[in-house]
Each structure stands twice: as structure tokens, then as C-alpha cells.
Design a protein around this motif. Structure first.
Motif, PDB file in Angstrom:
ATOM      1  N   ASP A 184      14.549  78.152  58.179  1.00 31.76           N
ATOM      2  CA  ASP A 184      13.280  77.422  58.137  1.00 31.76           C
ATOM      3  C   ASP A 184      13.215  76.242  59.108  1.00 31.76           C
ATOM      4  OD1 ASP A 184      11.392  78.716  56.639  1.00 31.76           O
ATOM      5  OD2 ASP A 184      11.975  77.809  54.740  1.00 31.76           O
ATOM      6  N   PRO A 185      14.138  75.293  59.037  1.00 34.08           N
ATOM      7  CA  PRO A 185      14.030  74.148  59.957  1.00 34.08           C
ATOM      8  C   PRO A 185      14.211  74.544  61.418  1.00 34.08           C
ATOM      9  CG  PRO A 185      16.104  74.067  58.744  1.00 34.08           C
ATOM     10  CD  PRO A 185      15.270  75.133  58.106  1.00 34.08           C
ATOM     11  N   ILE A 186      15.014  75.595  61.648  1.00 37.80           N
ATOM     12  CA  ILE A 186      15.217  76.041  63.029  1.00 37.80           C
ATOM     13  C   ILE A 186      13.914  76.569  63.609  1.00 37.80           C
ATOM     14  CG2 ILE A 186      16.415  77.721  64.497  1.00 37.80           C
ATOM     15  CD1 ILE A 186      18.764  77.594  62.525  1.00 37.80           C
ATOM     16  N   PHE A 187      13.214  77.411  62.842  1.00 34.46           N
ATOM     17  CA  PHE A 187      11.981  78.028  63.338  1.00 34.46           C
ATOM     18  C   PHE A 187      10.798  77.059  63.323  1.00 34.46           C
ATOM     19  CE2 PHE A 187      13.062  82.796  62.516  1.00 34.46           C
ATOM     20  CZ  PHE A 187      14.167  82.656  63.343  1.00 34.46           C
ATOM     21  N   ILE A 188      10.680  76.271  62.227  1.00 38.78           N
ATOM     22  CA  ILE A 188       9.525  75.382  62.088  1.00 38.78           C
ATOM     23  C   ILE A 188       9.616  74.197  63.040  1.00 38.78           C
ATOM     24  CG2 ILE A 188       8.286  73.836  60.527  1.00 38.78           C
ATOM     25  CD1 ILE A 188       9.084  75.700  58.228  1.00 38.78           C
ATOM     26  N   PHE A 189      10.791  73.553  63.080  1.00 38.10           N
ATOM     27  CA  PHE A 189      10.950  72.346  63.888  1.00 38.10           C
ATOM     28  C   PHE A 189      11.599  72.634  65.240  1.00 38.10           C
ATOM     29  CE2 PHE A 189      11.126  70.876  59.427  1.00 38.10           C
ATOM     30  CZ  PHE A 189      10.002  70.080  59.426  1.00 38.10           C
ATOM     31  N   GLY A 190      12.759  73.328  65.205  1.00 39.28           N
ATOM     32  CA  GLY A 190      13.495  73.572  66.443  1.00 39.28           C
ATOM     33  C   GLY A 190      12.718  74.396  67.451  1.00 39.28           C
ATOM     34  N   LEU A 191      12.096  75.473  67.007  1.00 39.61           N
ATOM     35  CA  LEU A 191      11.329  76.348  67.901  1.00 39.61           C
ATOM     36  C   LEU A 191       9.833  76.037  67.872  1.00 39.61           C
ATOM     37  CD1 LEU A 191      13.126  79.751  67.153  1.00 39.61           C
ATOM     38  CD2 LEU A 191      13.568  78.134  69.015  1.00 39.61           C
ATOM     39  N   ALA A 196       4.094  79.982  61.052  1.00 33.27           N
ATOM     40  CA  ALA A 196       4.611  81.303  61.440  1.00 33.27           C
ATOM     41  C   ALA A 196       6.135  81.322  61.403  1.00 33.27           C
ATOM     42  CB  ALA A 196       4.110  81.679  62.831  1.00 33.27           C
ATOM     43  N   GLY A 197       6.763  80.203  61.742  1.00 34.17           N
ATOM     44  CA  GLY A 197       8.219  80.123  61.695  1.00 34.17           C
ATOM     45  C   GLY A 197       8.756  80.325  60.292  1.00 34.17           C
ATOM     46  N   ALA A 198       8.063  79.735  59.294  1.00 31.07           N
ATOM     47  CA  ALA A 198       8.473  79.925  57.902  1.00 31.07           C
ATOM     48  C   ALA A 198       8.378  81.397  57.504  1.00 31.07           C
ATOM     49  CB  ALA A 198       7.604  79.066  56.986  1.00 31.07           C
ATOM     50  N   ALA A 199       7.321  82.063  57.968  1.00 26.75           N
ATOM     51  CA  ALA A 199       7.138  83.483  57.626  1.00 26.75           C
ATOM     52  C   ALA A 199       8.216  84.359  58.272  1.00 26.75           C
ATOM     53  CB  ALA A 199       5.751  83.940  58.061  1.00 26.75           C
TER      54      ALA A 199
END
Length: 470
Positions: A184-191, A196-199
Motif C-alpha cells: 500500500d504505501p509503496i504504490f500510494i506514496f512511493g509510486l 489505484a495503487g491501493a487497488a
């Protein structure tokens, strides 16, 4: 332990030990999954905003429909399989398993097609406003693409538990939850992928556990097996599975309809802010109901196996013990939620308006939560016994028969407060119905009857579901 011996211990081991060994892994697994949902919402709330939480809340009914189908197949299949194993009909148990897997694959294809065809119209139908529609689409598109992973893991988790293998069932819940929390933090914040990152983090996590489950079955670690012949859909088996699983489907699907009704009334009487608040409270509800559902899931294979093995005294001992445990748990949980609701809300936000309005809503919504455990156990009990009619009635009662009409009617008199009031009133009424059904059937499932070992000529007790009651 040999898997056949593991399932057979459902008919020999002491009931308190069995219920503990089956319930605790289920509770831990569900707590981890609930914790993932909480963390997921925390990241979305702090990383994107309360409008994003509202968007996910609008999208959630569609996700619930997917899980309703998978849950119906899994719970229905698990009930039938546990009884087949209790009756020593292992070959038929494999055929049930194969039929469930094949139907899951068909449903998954339909879900993936839906991502490209009817996603936006459905979200608009569900009540999405222009401000939150983009968030809802960003979240649901990846989820629909990954329908196969959600459906497979959700359905087979119930079946694993029906074999008595609660430890592995727990692991299949923990693995995706932990992986999701990491991603979650990688996709939501990092990327910088936002909602959509959470999904996508959720889809990847479910894909991973699907591989683990497939390996479990293909390597002979299960008492069940997958062969090409078993994957043929047998309509007589599918009919039995869906009859038993239909209450679970109705419960989940009616939950989706309920969510649409609640979302609509919240927008009408409050606005997008209250959609977001309800989204936070919904996560708290999921977290608090998990212990009750976990104990109920631990009960179901014990009841189903001993019913199939004609060990009725063990079945009744399990039912009474489960009722006692969930009642104590629901009273403790209710006290915490009523006394310190802001402690739970502060996990997600520090917004003073959200905290004040959310605490007000929670104190109303959870005022009779202490009796909810009875209706949870009653629904699971009738499913485990394969008694579709009372299970269906109980599944319909809270969300369709009581909650949806109340959500529509009460706001006309009490405004936004009426939306919150609908929850305790429906909980109270559905609990009364559950108590009535248990009282009506007390002679056959709670009091009388003999085990086969005591009287070989004793007829298997039948629950009266066609007369004398609802």
C-alpha cells in the motif's frame, strides 16, 4: 497430520478444544484482513483525502457482489463437503470441490469483462457524485480485472476450513493482508498511484495467495484433490451447493443493496462528508464483527461433520458453546464502542468535524451490538446443517427485510440521524427473529435426539422448516 485424520478429529476431539483450535485461527486471519482494511483506509485517508474514502465507499457495493458470489460457492461447497467427509464419501467431496472451482472461473471471466463495459454506469447508479466518481473508477477497475484471484481465494478458504485445516485457512488470510499492508504505501506514496495503487496492491496480494492455495491442492496436502474429471460442472451438485450457499449470497448481495441505499440517503441528507464518515465506521464495523464471524466459522465444520456422522450430542454441545462465546464477545465489544468511539476514529483522521460527527453516529449505530452475535451464529448454524430456508430467512432479515426499509423511512422523520438509527433497530428486530427460529427448532437442534452410536434405529432429526414457523 494426515488430512483424512484431521477431518476425522471433528467427530472425536473434545468440543471446547475443537472450537478453540478452529475459531482462533479464523479470528486471527480475519483480524489481519480487517486490519489490512483499516490500514488501507488510513493510507487512502491521509494520502488522498476523505473524498477518496467516499469514492471507495461508493465502489464497495460492487466489490461486495463479487465476494457474494464467491462466498456463496465457498460456504455452500464447504457445507456440502464437510457433510460428505463425515459420511465417508470422499469421491463425492472431490466432485463438489471441482464444481465450485469451475463455476468460480466462469464468474471471474464475467467480472473481468465488466471492468471494460459497465463500470462507470454502475458506479453512477450506486450514487457516485462528480467529485468522487474518478476515485471510485480508479479503485474498482483493477479490482474487477483481478476478479479471478478474489473469487478463487475467497471460495477455497471456506473449503479449506471445511476439512478442519484451520491453520492453513488462517495463513491464506494472513498472507494477502500482510503483503497488502507492505505494498500500500509503496504504490500510494512511493509510486504516487493514489487510490489505484491501493487497488493494485490488493489484486497482487490476492494473486499471491491464490498461487499458494493452488499449490496446496496440487501437491496433495489437502484431503481433497483436483482432477480434470472433477472439474466437470455437475448440475445436481451445483444445485445443492447454491441452495446452501444462497443465504450467504443473499446476505452479501443484500449488503450491497443496503450500501447503495445508505449511500443515497447519506448524500441526500448529509453530503459527501458523511459518505466518508460512514466509510470509516464501516471499517470499524468489519473489525468488530470479525471475532463473532470467526467463532461462527469455527463452529460450522464441527456442526456439519457431526450432523453428517449422526453424532447429534456433539453437534448440540458445539452450538451451545458457540452461543455463549459470541454473546460474551459482543457485550465486551459493544461496551468499548459506546464508551470510547473517538479512539477508533482517530486511527483514520484528526479532523475535528469527522471525529465529532463520527462519534455521534457510532453511539447510535452500536447501541444494541451486544445481541448481534446471536444472529451471526444462527445464520451459520442453519447453513452448516444444510437447512437453506431458515438460513435464507436470517440472511434476508437484517439487511433486506429490516435495514433497507428503515434506512429509507427513518430519515424522512429524523433526517441524517435516521440513517444511523436504522442500524440498531434492524439489529434488534433480526435478533428477535433469530431467537424465535432457534426456539421453534429447539427440540431438533438444541435439546432432543440420540447419536447413532446410542441407537442405530434412530432417525436423523429433521428441522421443521416448512410448517409451524416463518
Amino acid at each position: 497430520m494426515d488430512q483424512k485424520m484431521q477431518s476425522e478429529r471433528l467427530g472425536t476431539e473434545s468440543i471446547p478444544t475443537l472450537l478453540k483450535n478452529l475459531s482462533i485461527p479464523a479470528i486471527i486471519g480475519m483480524f489481519v484482513m480487517a486490519f489490512y482494511n483499516v490500514v488501507d483506509t488510513i493510507f487512502i485517508s491521509y494520502g488522498v483525502g476523505i473524498d477518496a474514502v467516499a469514492g471507495v465507499t461508493i465502489a464497495f457495493p460492487l466489490m461486495m457482489i463479487i465476494m457474494a458470489v464467491a462466498g456463496a460457492l465457498g460456504i455452500g461447497g464447504a457445507s456440502v463437503i464437510s457433510r460428505r467427509l463425515g459420511e465417508r464419501r470422499e469421491g463425492e467431496a472431490n466432485q463438489v470441490f471441482g464444481t465450485v472451482i469451475s463455476v468460480v472461473l466462469i464468474v471471474s471471466v464475467i467480472g473481468a469483462i465488466g471492468a471494460f463495459t459497465f463500470l462507470e454506469p454502475l458506479l453512477l447508479l450506486f450514487g457516485a457524485t462528480p467529485d468522487i466518481l474518478p476515485y471510485a473508477i480508479d479503485y474498482m477497475f483493477p479490482i474487477l480485472i483481478g476478479t479471478i484471484f478474489f473469487s478463487f481465494s475467497f471460495a477455497t478458504n471456506n473449503i479449506v476450513r471445511s476439512e478442519g485445516n484451520a491453520q492453513f485457512a488462517m495463513m491464506t488470510m494472513i498472507i494477502p493482508a500482510v503483503l497488502n499492508i507492505i505494498l500500500d504505501p509503496i504504490f500510494i506514496f512511493g509510486l504516487n498511484m493514489g487510490v489505484a495503487g491501493a487497488a493494485w496492491a490488493t489484486v497482487i496480494s490476492q494473486a499471491t495467495v491464490s498461487v499458494v492455495l493452488l499449490h496446496y491442492y496440487l501437491t496433495g496436502k489437502s484431503s481433497l484433490s483436483i482432477t480434470w474429471r472433477d472439474l466437470i460442472v455437475r448440475w445436481n451438485i451445483l444445485k445443492e451447493v447454491t441452495a446452501v450457499g444462497m443465504p450467504a449470497f443473499v446476505q452479501q448481495a443484500s449488503g450491497s443493496i443496503m450500501m447503495i441505499a445508505i449511500n443515497t440517503m447519506l448524500v441526500q441528507h448529509g453530503g459527501d462528508l458523511y459518505l466518508g464518515i460512514f466509510g470509516l465506521i464501516q471499517r470499524i464495523i468489519m473489525f468488530t464483527v470479525m471475532p463473532l464471524i470467526g467463532v461462527m466459522q469455527g463452529m460450522m465444520p464441527i456442526v456439519g461433520y457431526n450432523f453428517g456422522a449422526r453424532k447429534f450430542e456433539r453437534m448440540r454441545e458445539t452450538i451451545w458453546l458457540t452461543l455463549k462465546v459470541v454473546t460474551i464477545a459482543s457485550v465486551v465489544i459493544s461496551a468499548l464502542l459506546l464508551l470510547v468511539p473517538t479512539w477508533f476514529l482517530r486511527i483514520f483522521t484528526n479532523d475535528p468535524v469527522v471525529l465529532e460527527e463520527g462519534a455521534y453516529a457510532m453511539r447510535i449505530m452500536f447501541i444494541v451490538f451486544s445481541v448481534v452475535g446471536i444472529q451471526v451464529v444462527s445464520g451459520g448454524l442453519y447453513q452448516a446443517l444444510g437447512k437453506a430456508k431458515p438460513a435464507m430467512i436470517l440472511s434476508l432479515s437484517r439487511q433486506i427485510i429490516f435495514l433497507i426499509p428503515l434506512v429509507i423511512i427513518l430519515p424522512q422523520f429524523f433526517g441524517l440521524t435516521g440513517v444511523w438509527l436504522a442500524f440498531p433497530v434492524s439489529d434488534f428486530l433480526s435478533t428477535i427473529l433469530a431467537v424465535y427460529l432457534l426456539y421453534r427448532d429447539r427440540d431438533t437442534i438444541l435439546v432432543k435426539g440420540k447419536d447413532e452410536d446410542h441407537d442405530q434405529g434412530e432417525e436423523e432429526p429433521q428441522i421443521a422448516v416448512t410448517s409451524g414457523g416463518v
